[in-house]
Design a protein around this motif. Structure first.
Motif, short mmCIF file in Angstrom:
data_model
loop_
_atom_site.label_atom_id
_atom_site.label_comp_id
_atom_site.label_asym_id
_atom_site.label_seq_id
_atom_site.Cartn_x
_atom_site.Cartn_y
_atom_site.Cartn_z
N SER A 1 -9.40 0.52 5.56
CA SER A 1 -8.86 1.87 5.36
C SER A 1 -8.26 2.49 6.63
N PRO A 2 -8.89 2.34 7.82
CA PRO A 2 -8.23 2.90 9.02
C PRO A 2 -6.87 2.26 9.30
N PHE A 3 -6.74 0.96 9.02
CA PHE A 3 -5.47 0.28 9.28
C PHE A 3 -4.39 0.76 8.32
N LEU A 4 -4.74 0.89 7.03
CA LEU A 4 -3.75 1.32 6.05
C LEU A 4 -3.33 2.77 6.28
N PHE B 1 -1.87 -4.00 -0.83
CA PHE B 1 -3.12 -4.56 -0.31
C PHE B 1 -4.29 -4.29 -1.27
N ILE B 2 -4.39 -3.05 -1.76
CA ILE B 2 -5.46 -2.72 -2.69
C ILE B 2 -5.29 -3.50 -3.99
N PHE B 3 -4.04 -3.64 -4.44
CA PHE B 3 -3.76 -4.41 -5.66
C PHE B 3 -4.22 -5.85 -5.50
N TYR B 4 -3.95 -6.46 -4.33
CA TYR B 4 -4.34 -7.86 -4.10
C TYR B 4 -5.86 -8.01 -4.16
N ILE C 1 -5.42 2.30 -9.49
CA ILE C 1 -6.54 2.30 -8.53
C ILE C 1 -6.00 2.28 -7.10
N GLY C 2 -4.99 1.48 -6.85
CA GLY C 2 -4.41 1.41 -5.51
C GLY C 2 -3.86 2.74 -5.06
N ILE C 3 -3.14 3.45 -5.94
CA ILE C 3 -2.57 4.74 -5.57
C ILE C 3 -3.67 5.75 -5.28
#
Length: 759
Positions: free
Chosen positions: A475-478, A519-522, A538-540
């Motif tokens: 999360s900090p990277f994204l 990334f969240i989707f993957y 969910i990703g959004i």
């Protein structure tokens, strides 16, 4: 009698022969690397008239360690930040040289009628100049501090990185696959991925580790920790398909940004010298006189190809990079040899079974000959430039010499280009960190949680825990990927400049949001069986929470600040301690003069003398801009400043002036006292006898100090105490005095009193 292992006997033979040969080369003022190669030939298996090394495999193992430590030291001395500051010039020069020399090698191979694969691999071998040999030659010749040497080393580092790409290409060609296909692109991406990952994670973690244990580290522990990190990165590098030397270089570049870098350089240098010597000796051991005779003509042609090709194409490549003709010729002539990566490429061809058996020993012979000629090629650049300057029209020379002045600035001037470049770099770095985190979690954490929950119906919980932890970790990277540069000066200026800029600016934010959602989707797609629409939703939602979360924002900012602090920690320490270079140094680098640091030797004849007495400006044409002493910086020193041993002088001048100054600083030393042991100070008890010539005289009148060069340190009055004498003390019969002086002086003093008594 215990049996001595063959390796110890071989090491004794290598070091003894290398010591004798290098003493001879030192006397002849030749580079030591040449002496090591000669020593290797003398102890090699092909020299039947002298003692030979018995266990060549073990020596080769030590030589591999030598290459690793040499590149580790190179990384410590030349970090990636220095290359980035140079801009695109080294990249242009490197690509030009590699392409030109590769094509030249293929053409020469076809000339000899060799097979297609021999020609292709030969081109790869001829394109790779030797980092270790040039580094050692510059060190031996005292040229490392000159401006052109830094340019050469930056190109050599890029060559070493591209050599790995070239090896992948050659492997693809040898296997019959298309080198322009997905395999090549994947290999290049793999190199870039691990390179960025290691540098970013290393600069974030290693300085933090050293900082946390700084109170526990002394010189011995720091040496062990540094070498341990070097070897650990070498192992990791080989595990992912790269060479151990490449990993050692990466770790050196990481440690180069730490506060302890200067200490590590000094601690590692003796080890580097030992194993580096064994490496160069092992190169000399590969020289086979029979191969030299059988393939004499191809070897001579290849040597001439390298010398002439690198001189011409190397000079041309550096000129394309923005260097003047004189500087470009010095750089190009310095690279006229092949070395360790050529051996690695040849070994690759043999292991794949696609090149002829004779090619490897031919390349070794060419490498040895060109290594011998490297110092002479470096020295030859200036005379050749002088002759070229004499014969070419002055207008052409003037145009070429000022090419670097008019070379276009590689830094982007457009606000759009600058902003987009920064966004792309940030997105790439944070994407790599996120991918690495996801890979670690899915490879190690997921199986661990599944082992904790072995039942089939509980695997869903293991997937859920792994997914949640992975999202928390990345999360900090994204968030940084999405939000960074949205409030930069360039973004604000473009937003305020025109309404037409606002939609493209918003598009840059949307694009980065989509990458984060991907990334969240993957992660969801890997760990669950949700529908695509649900996973995108969910990703959004997750990305929105990341952007709005104060906790994630705080973590992101804290991590970034820590990384920046680690990256610049060495510069910050240098600024605080007064060792930061002057601001005008960068401007001087664009011209013929530049700044270099020189350490005053402990036995320098200059110590205790003032700058006015040394008269360095008139003698050598240089200017001392600063004196670094302990943690103090003395800027713009006047003539009354005194030079002390261990001082670091920051000197401004041209390459020639700085070279003359360095030679004088190294050679003007105190002569050795060959009677040092005889002049040892002795402490003796001395009794004033009845007829002593010192009775009735004061200490100052006695001449004990002025005539006999001795010193009275005390007068014995009781059993334990000594009274310090005053100059006005009058000697009396029976006084017991303690005197310190050289044996000869003390004996002369005793003889004087005995002569008075006998008379």
């Amino acid at each position: 009698m215990g049996h001595l292992p063959a390796l110890i006997e071989d090491l004794a033979l290598i070091l003894m022969v290398a010591g004798i040969v290098t003493l001879i080369f030192r006397k002849l003022k030749q580079p030591l690397v040449l002496g090591y190669i000669v020593a290797g030939f003398l102890v090699g298996p092909h020299m039947t008239y002298t003692a030979s090394v018995a266990d060549t495999d073990s020596v080769q193992l030590w030589a591999d360690i030598g290459v690793m430590f040499l590149l580790f030291s190179l990384g410590l001395d030349f970090s990636f930040k220095k290359i980035l500051k140079m801009g695109a010039s080294p990249i242009i020069s490197t690509i030009t040289i590699i392409f030109s020399m590769s094509m030249l090698g293929v053409i020469v191979g076809h000339f000899f009628g060799w097979t297609k694969m021999d020609c292709i691999f030969l081109g790869g071998m001829l394109a790779m100049s030797s980092t270790t040999i040039i580094y050692k030659a510059f060190d031996d010749l005292g040229l490392r501090q000159q401006q052109f040497a830094g340019l050469v080393m930056s190109v050599l580092i890029l060559e070493d990185i591209l050599a790995i790409v070239m090896m992948v290409m050659l492997s693809a060609i040898a296997s019959g696959s298309n080198p322009d296909g997905g395999q090549m692109l994947g290999s290049i991406m793999k190199i870039g991925f691990f390179l960025v990952l290691w540098l970013v994670v290393g600069i974030f973690a290693i300085p933090q580790l050293l900082r946390s244990v700084r109170k526990l580290i002394n010189t011995e522990v720091l040496l062990i920790v540094s070498l341990g990190l070097c070897c650990a990165m070498a192992v990791i590098s080989t595990k992912v398909g790269f060479s151990s030397a490449f990993g050692a270089f990466i770790m050196g570049s990481i440690l180069a940004e730490t506060i302890e870098a200067d200490k590590i350089i000094k601690l590692v240098e003796p080890i580097k010298n030992l194993f580096g010597a064994i490496f160069f000796v092992s190169v000399g051991m590969l020289v086979d006189p029979h191969i030299l005779m059988e393939y004499a003509f191809p070897i001579i042609v290849l040597v001439l190809t390298i010398l002439i090709g690198q001189s011409i194409f190397g000079t041309f490549g550096f000129m394309l990079g923005g260097e003047s003709l004189k500087s470009a010729m010095r750089c190009g002539f310095s690279m006229a040899q092949i070395g360790e990566f050529s051996f690695i490429i040849a070994s690759l061809g043999l292991s794949l079974g696609v090149i002829s058996d004779y090619l490897y020993p031919v390349v070794v012979a060419v490498s040895v000959i060109t290594t011998f000629l490297t110092p002479y090629m470096i020295k030859m650049a200036i005379p050749v430039y002088g002759k070229l300057e004499h014969h070419l029209p002055s207008k052409i020379i003037q145009l070429l010499n000022h090419l670097s002045m008019s070379h276009p600035n590689t830094q982007e001037s457009s606000l759009w280009k600058k902003l987009l470049t920064q966004m792309m770099v940030n997105t790439l770095i944070y994407s790599i960190l996120a991918l690495a985190t996801i890979a670690v979690m899915l490879t190690f954490a997921l199986p661990f949680f599944k082992r904790l929950l072995p039942e089939e119906n509980l695997h869903w919980y293991a997937n859920a825990v792994t997914g949640i932890l992975t999202v928390i970790f990345i999360s900090p990277f994204l968030r940084a990927m999405i939000m960074k540069k949205n409030r930069s000066e360039e973004f604000k200026a473009l937003w305020a400049e025109s309404n037409r800029n606002r939609l493209p600016l918003i598009s840059t934010i949307i694009a980065r949001v989509m990458i984060a959602v991907a990334f969240i989707f993957y992660i969801c797609n890997y760990l669950s069986h949700f529908t695509n629409a649900l996973m995108i939703t969910i990703g959004i939602i997750v990305v929105t929470i990341m952007v709005l979360s104060r906790t994630v924002k705080s973590r992101s900012i804290k991590m970034e600040r820590l990384f920046i602090m680690n990256l610049h920690s060495r510069d910050i320490k240098a600024q605080v301690s007064g060792k930061r270079h002057p601001l005008y140094e960068g401007k001087l680098l664009d011209r013929d003069i530049h700044i270099a640091d020189f350490s005053v030797p402990m036995d320098s004849a200059w110590m205790g003398m003032t700058l006015k007495q040394l008269n360095l400006g008139n003698k050598y044409g240089i200017h001392v801009s600063s004196i670094l002493r302990a943690n103090q910086r003395l800027n713009i020193p006047d003539g009354d400043y005194i030079i002390f041993p261990g001082d670091t002088l920051q000197v401004i001048g041209s390459d020639e002036q700085l070279q003359n100054f360095a030679h004088a600083l190294e050679t003007e030393t105190l002569t050795e006292d060959y009677e040092l042991e005889k002049r040892e100070m002795k402490l003796r008890q001395f009794v004033i006898s009845e007829n002593s010539p010192f009775i009735g005289k004061t200490l100052s009148e006695s001449g004990i100090r002025s005539i006999y060069s001795c010193m009275v340190v005390g007068i014995e009055e009781g059993l334990e105490n000594l009274t310090p004498p005053s100059p006005s003390y009058v000697f009396h019969e029976g006084d017991i005095i303690w005197i310190v002086g050289e044996e000869e002086s003390l004996q002369a003093l005793i003889n004087k009193q005995e002569q008075s008594v006998s008379s």
